[in-house]
Design an enzyme around this catalytic site. Sequence first.
Site, short mmCIF file in Angstrom:
data_model
loop_
_atom_site.label_atom_id
_atom_site.label_comp_id
_atom_site.label_asym_id
_atom_site.label_seq_id
_atom_site.Cartn_x
_atom_site.Cartn_y
_atom_site.Cartn_z
CB SER A 299 -0.98 0.15 1.31
OG SER A 299 -0.11 0.46 2.35
CG ASP A 300 1.24 5.86 -1.45
OD1 ASP A 300 2.34 6.00 -0.47
OD2 ASP A 300 1.08 6.64 -2.35
#
Length: 773
Positions: A299-300
């Site tokens: 994930s960012d």
Amino acid sequence: MGCIRNRRNCSVFPLFLRLLFIFLGSRGISAQSPVFACDVAKNPDLGNFGFCDSSMEIGDRVADLVKRLTLQEKIGFLVDKAGAVGRLGIPSYEWWSEALHGVSNVGPGTRFTSVVPGATSFPQVILTAASFNTSLFEAIGKVVSTEARAMYNVGLAGLTYWSPNVNIFRDPRWGRGQETPGEDPLLSSKYATGYVRGLQQTDGGDANRLKVAACCKHYTAYDVDAWKGVDRYHFNAKVTKQDMDDTFQPPFKSCVIDGNVASVMCSYNQVNGIPTCADPDLLAGTIRGEWKLNGYIVSDCDSVQVLYNDQHYTKTPEEAAAKSILAGLDLNCGSFLSQHTEAAVKGGNLIESAIDKAITNNFAVLMRLGFFEGDPSKQPYGKLGPKDVCTEQNQELAREAARQGIVLLKNTDGSLPLSTTAIKTVAVIGPNANVTKTMIGNYEGIPCKYTTPLQGLAASVSTLYQPGCLNVGCAGSSLQLDDAKKSASMADATVLIVGADQSVEAESRDRIDLHLPGQQELLITEVANVSKGPVILVIMSGGPMDISFAKADDRIRSILWVGYPGEAGGAAIADVIFGRFNPSGRLPVTWYPQSFADKVPMTNMNMRPDPATGYPGRTYRFYTGDTIYTFGDGLSYTQFNHHLVQAPKRVSIPLEEGHVCHSQSCKSVEVFQSSCENLAFEIHLRVRNAGKMDGSHTIFLFSTPPSVHNSPQKHLLGFEKVFLGSQTEQLVKLQVDVCKDLSVVDELGSRKVALGFHVLHVGSLKHSLSVRI
Ligand SMILES: *[C@@H]1O[C@H](CO)[C@@H](O)[C@H](O)[C@H]1NC(C)=O
Ligand SMILES: *[C@@H]1O[C@H](CO)[C@@H](O)[C@H](O)[C@H]1NC(C)=O
Ligand SMILES: *[C@@H]1O[C@H](CO)[C@@H](O)[C@H](O)[C@H]1NC(C)=O
């Protein structure tokens, strides 16, 4: 990637603490050892574990490891700061490192000390992309991974790099456009593949062995950071199926399929109402299912927290944790999953085997990197060390990359190159004329050294330097017009170096205005008016600028765009200005006028124009309005001619018996239903350097398909860069694949071969090709 709220290296981190760390960090900084597991030399018992046995298959080793872990231990491997398991000889590992255009210290996994004080800083990606040289993309990747491995070996860097950024540069205002390879899906795909291959170098004996692991981000349709109150943490990108498949997805698809990347990062934004990091179709369905990613999905930073906290996509944090893992997320940059996953399991939202699946993907990548093989110095790349960082050769490639990317946009009467015999003094003017850090853009590291534009030019001629205003903001109150004009009126030539920096365009900072910031335009015009010699305007920026005033101003003889040219930028600029290098860069994005920004909301994701609303569409593929400069623009100091030698006039696609198109008139046929597979032809061109100077030249093969399915007005099928000595020629062959290159994506997202006339263009050459069944 973002540095939001409570993240470690945010600027809110108190200065005194940072100083304390620098102080502590500077003591005892003899070379340290890298982080690795299975240190059998220290603890022979570890040799009994299957996961430490490098003779076993990776899948079996990972399975052996996973089955030894408790639920709590497993959860520790779902986050970037992965937990240590002492009883198994596994140290904590930091997954987050960055290497966008050189080893960077933006992620907490990498730092510089006196052992390795800096690394080679290549041009910001948008300039490298402008070289249109695929072997350069890969060559840079190789140098970066060599320096990264060298730093890992002395405990200063990780093995997993969250680079490159391959989002399409859709809107000229985007603050992060500088990080990307531009607006074209083919160029972006080639960049992704080339750079990833360079970083990972799986071309050795064992294709499963990674030099470092790369990551293509930010998946997907992510290109609004902060614009008029809309930010990336809340933005819902409304994207049509057609735009998704022919614009936003191709770079990611190539990155996974052709580049064999070891990771993809999902973004902050939602796509059509679903946060990308919790979308099972986008993650498990497309990346892992269809494209068969061999690697992990990350994930960012804090994306999972964002989809719960900011987007309120789920009612509880446990549900957010469960939804993202079930969608196919393997690793969370941030700590959200370490806090909420156990409760998600206990509460019945998630079964433990879903966690096993995620950490299996993560461990498999670490295994391919040699993390579970004991002492790295005994492994491939184990001999790399500080001596391999910032070598003369690596730094020369940084200079070469900048030269290859620089774009000559205007050159009235061959004003450039300047002759060092005729020109004795140059007035060097402008807020970017003597900058250092500005040249390396964002996601930067500490460079080996800098050569500023002033220093680069001063190595050849005597200079009169005047900043003209305080900084790129160039407020009226900071203008020093008189000094600047005085220098320009005295020198034999004037080089104005202006543009932007991270205060104008950056992560979390999109532009409103496409003009040069502040009073730069006034400075340029006033200086040009009094210059004794030719005026050369140098634009240092990531995004495009509306410089129509300069294009039209006859006193401004030449214009160069130099991106953010990296540590050796000043030397490269001087090489071009004095003709030691013949410019060959081409714009990777459309330069729109300010009226585009006034009219078009940045949040409208549609690529195609809409005549009903006057929406003009985006990029050279769809936009038909006025431009300042367009995709592919760029001049040379010499002239190149194209001559068509061979190209088919018609292509026939065999169809199965009974296909519906036999009985009715069809405008297109489904790629998967037709027999265009393996149907390919070549276009042969004779390309001649008809001028006096040697130089490189990019041949673009564009096609205008028949106008069915809202197809692009033209699109790039292929490009090839060749070097040609003065008065020499070469036969260039471009391969066209019928299924792939002559197809368009229809409104529902399926690929179809358009029947009818396709017009192929190379420069001013046009060739009509009839595609029939
Ligand atoms: C130009 O920048 C360099 C690097 O920051 C600095 O050392 C030098 O003094 C500057 N030159 C002038 C004339 O300001
Ligand atoms: C240009 O310079 C002339 C004098 O040489 C002056 O009369 C004129 O106003 C100047 N124009 C601009 C736009 O600065
Ligand atoms: C492409 O880049 C490589 C690496 O710098 C260089 O050797 C080659 O000459 C370049 N190709 C052209 C056609 O300029």
